[in-house]
Design a protein around this motif. Sequence first.
Motif, PDB file in Angstrom:
ATOM      1  N   PHE A   1       0.827  -1.209   0.000  1.00  0.00           N
ATOM      2  CA  PHE A   1       0.000   0.000   0.000  1.00  0.00           C
ATOM      3  C   PHE A   1       0.866   1.267   0.000  1.00  0.00           C
ATOM      4  O   PHE A   1       0.609   2.210   0.727  1.00  0.00           O
TER       5      PHE A   1
ATOM      6  N   SER B   1       1.005   3.530  -2.105  1.00  0.00           N
ATOM      7  CA  SER B   1       0.323   4.706  -2.644  1.00  0.00           C
ATOM      8  C   SER B   1      -0.473   5.450  -1.566  1.00  0.00           C
ATOM      9  O   SER B   1      -0.928   6.575  -1.799  1.00  0.00           O
ATOM     10  N   ARG B   2      -0.623   4.837  -0.407  1.00  0.00           N
ATOM     11  CA  ARG B   2      -1.335   5.497   0.683  1.00  0.00           C
ATOM     12  C   ARG B   2      -0.489   6.622   1.281  1.00  0.00           C
ATOM     13  O   ARG B   2       0.711   6.714   1.034  1.00  0.00           O
ATOM     14  N   ASN B   3      -1.138   7.440   2.084  1.00  0.00           N
ATOM     15  CA  ASN B   3      -0.433   8.504   2.796  1.00  0.00           C
ATOM     16  C   ASN B   3       0.191   7.881   4.046  1.00  0.00           C
ATOM     17  O   ASN B   3      -0.395   7.899   5.127  1.00  0.00           O
ATOM     18  N   THR B   4       1.382   7.334   3.870  1.00  0.00           N
ATOM     19  CA  THR B   4       2.027   6.592   4.960  1.00  0.00           C
ATOM     20  C   THR B   4       2.253   7.441   6.207  1.00  0.00           C
ATOM     21  O   THR B   4       1.996   6.969   7.323  1.00  0.00           O
TER      22      THR B   4
ATOM     23  N   ASP C   1      -0.965   7.567   8.034  1.00  0.00           N
ATOM     24  CA  ASP C   1      -1.294   6.263   8.610  1.00  0.00           C
ATOM     25  C   ASP C   1      -0.498   6.016   9.892  1.00  0.00           C
ATOM     26  O   ASP C   1      -1.042   5.567  10.910  1.00  0.00           O
TER      27      ASP C   1
END
Length: 293
Positions: free
Chosen positions: A55, A57-60, A63
Amino acid sequence: MSNVLRALRRASILCTLLMLPIVSFAGFSISNGQLVDNNGTPFMMRGVNYPYTWFQSRNTPADLAAIAATGSNTVRIVLSTGGQWARVNGPQVSQLIQWCKDLRMIAVLEVHDSTGWSEQTTAVPISNATAYWQSSDIRAAINGQENFVIINIANEPFGNTTTDRYLPDTITAIQALRTAGLTHTIMINGATWGQDWSSTMRTNAMALWNADTRHNLLFSVHMYEVYQSLAPIQTYMQAFDDVALPLVIITGFFGMNLHLPWMQDHYGAWYATGLMIASTVGILIYFRRKGWF
């Protein structure tokens, strides 16, 4: 000239004495069966897994901030070597570590490509994970981060059909990392998909411990499926307590590939939650009676 040499000798001795506390507590270590931080203070891990490799592409950062906001002090981050999924490189690992440090969380780094080898046909052996940790860009990312990083060599790197390889291959991996100069606390997972229902890790725990020249080893068992009552949990934990070796228990809610009978029931999640709460309370009572906290 002799005066200069004496002055240099005194300076060398002074520097050595000043460095002793740093050498003694360089990063996490194991003391009296407990994980302790660089100040020698016992460290109780609280946190969750974060599946970074799938993942990205998520805003790590967001998160990780949400995880930290729950009171977590640790996050176990899924990486990949290129064996099954795209390789997570050194600069990426450095950034992940820094984000965790900014949020005052410890990063437990693990690679997932070896999960279930060789029962899982696409999995790669633990030697692939070892090579990843030894590679120059990953070393550049983790060297000097011993206070903030724990190396989980590989996630569940042995399936149900490779139990005979667990001890020799795990020892080889531990010793290879130490020979390469890694001084971090190393975490190893149990045999048989991490559950160690074969008791392979439990039975050979002392041999594994002694294989680590730094004696800086954490044993991790993934308690799902076969640990559905308090008795097997207590039995497993007691075995490590008897020999004063540090055991980490990793468990969770539902996995995407786990199908349970009550999942189709309208109240299934509540049944599961109630069972987890009851099990947790039982374990905490057991901990208290044993004097573990």
